[in-house]
Design an enzyme around this catalytic site. Structure first.
Site, short mmCIF file in Angstrom:
data_model
loop_
_atom_site.label_atom_id
_atom_site.label_comp_id
_atom_site.label_asym_id
_atom_site.label_seq_id
_atom_site.Cartn_x
_atom_site.Cartn_y
_atom_site.Cartn_z
N HIS A 17 -4.75 13.65 -0.45
CA HIS A 17 -4.23 14.35 -0.22
C HIS A 17 -4.90 15.57 0.15
CE1 HIS A 17 -0.32 12.36 -1.89
NE2 HIS A 17 -0.50 11.46 -0.51
N LYS A 41 12.94 6.33 1.18
CA LYS A 41 11.48 6.08 -0.08
C LYS A 41 13.08 7.12 -1.72
CE LYS A 41 7.01 7.12 1.75
NZ LYS A 41 5.48 7.77 1.89
N ARG A 90 -5.79 6.11 5.80
CA ARG A 90 -7.24 5.49 5.11
C ARG A 90 -7.28 4.03 5.37
NH1 ARG A 90 -3.46 4.12 -0.10
NH2 ARG A 90 -2.19 4.15 2.11
N SER A 128 -0.35 7.90 -3.41
CA SER A 128 0.58 8.27 -4.61
C SER A 128 0.85 6.91 -5.15
CB SER A 128 1.14 8.80 -4.15
OG SER A 128 1.32 10.07 -3.68
#
Length: 161
Positions: A17, A41, A90, A128
């Site tokens: 990040h 989430k 990514r 994360s």
């Protein structure tokens, strides 16, 4: 003056990040890192903890501020008069999801462009969820998170077990 928004849940912030935020800060006059509330989430860290982590991680970046928002990213960018949204990618599966979101945001706020920045090679594997998993097992996450945050993140995650 160009303003970009870097949205995310940052649960917790990783060096991946931070890499995207630093690169965005080099491309735009001002950058707002916004911790978004995602109803899909269930975050591990409170919004206040995530904001604190981000403020500490970006303290040296003079054109970066940290904010929170509980609503649509399109509404936030319109409210702030942002010219761009910056998202890190990514892997290809990131692109599929982020591309769909970019098209949605484009239809809701024409004129706000989405800029995709590929992850730096040394950050491609970071997420994360990976950091949380490693920390839960008491392993050292300092190579994966901004300086000074590893102990605090690990303490909270091992406390929950």
């Amino acid at each position: 003056m160009t303003l970009a928004v870097c949205p995310g849940s940052f649960d917790p912030v990783t060096l991946g990040h931070l890499d995207v935020i630093k690169r965005a800060a080099a491309l735009f006059d001002n950058v707002i890192v916004v911790v978004m509330v995602n109803s899909a989430k269930k975050p591990t860290f409170t919004i206040e903890e995530r904001v604190d982590f981000l403020k500490r991680a970006t303290a040296s970046l003079k054109n970066v501020e940290v904010d929170t928002y509980n609503g649509l990213l399109a509404d936030y960018t319109a409210m702030k008069k942002a010219t761009a949204v910056v998202k890190g990618l990514r892997v290809m599966s990131d692109f599929e999801y982020e591309f769909q979101m970019a098209l949605t945001n484009m239809s809701l706020t024409p004129g706000v462009e989405t800029i995709f920045l590929p992850a730096s090679i040394d950050c491609m594997f970071l997420s994360s969820s990976m950091v949380r998993e490693v920390a839960k097992h008491g392993r050292d996450i300092s190579p994966f998170v901004p300086e000074g945050l590893a102990e605090e993140i690990t303490a909270k995650l091992t406390q929950k077990e």
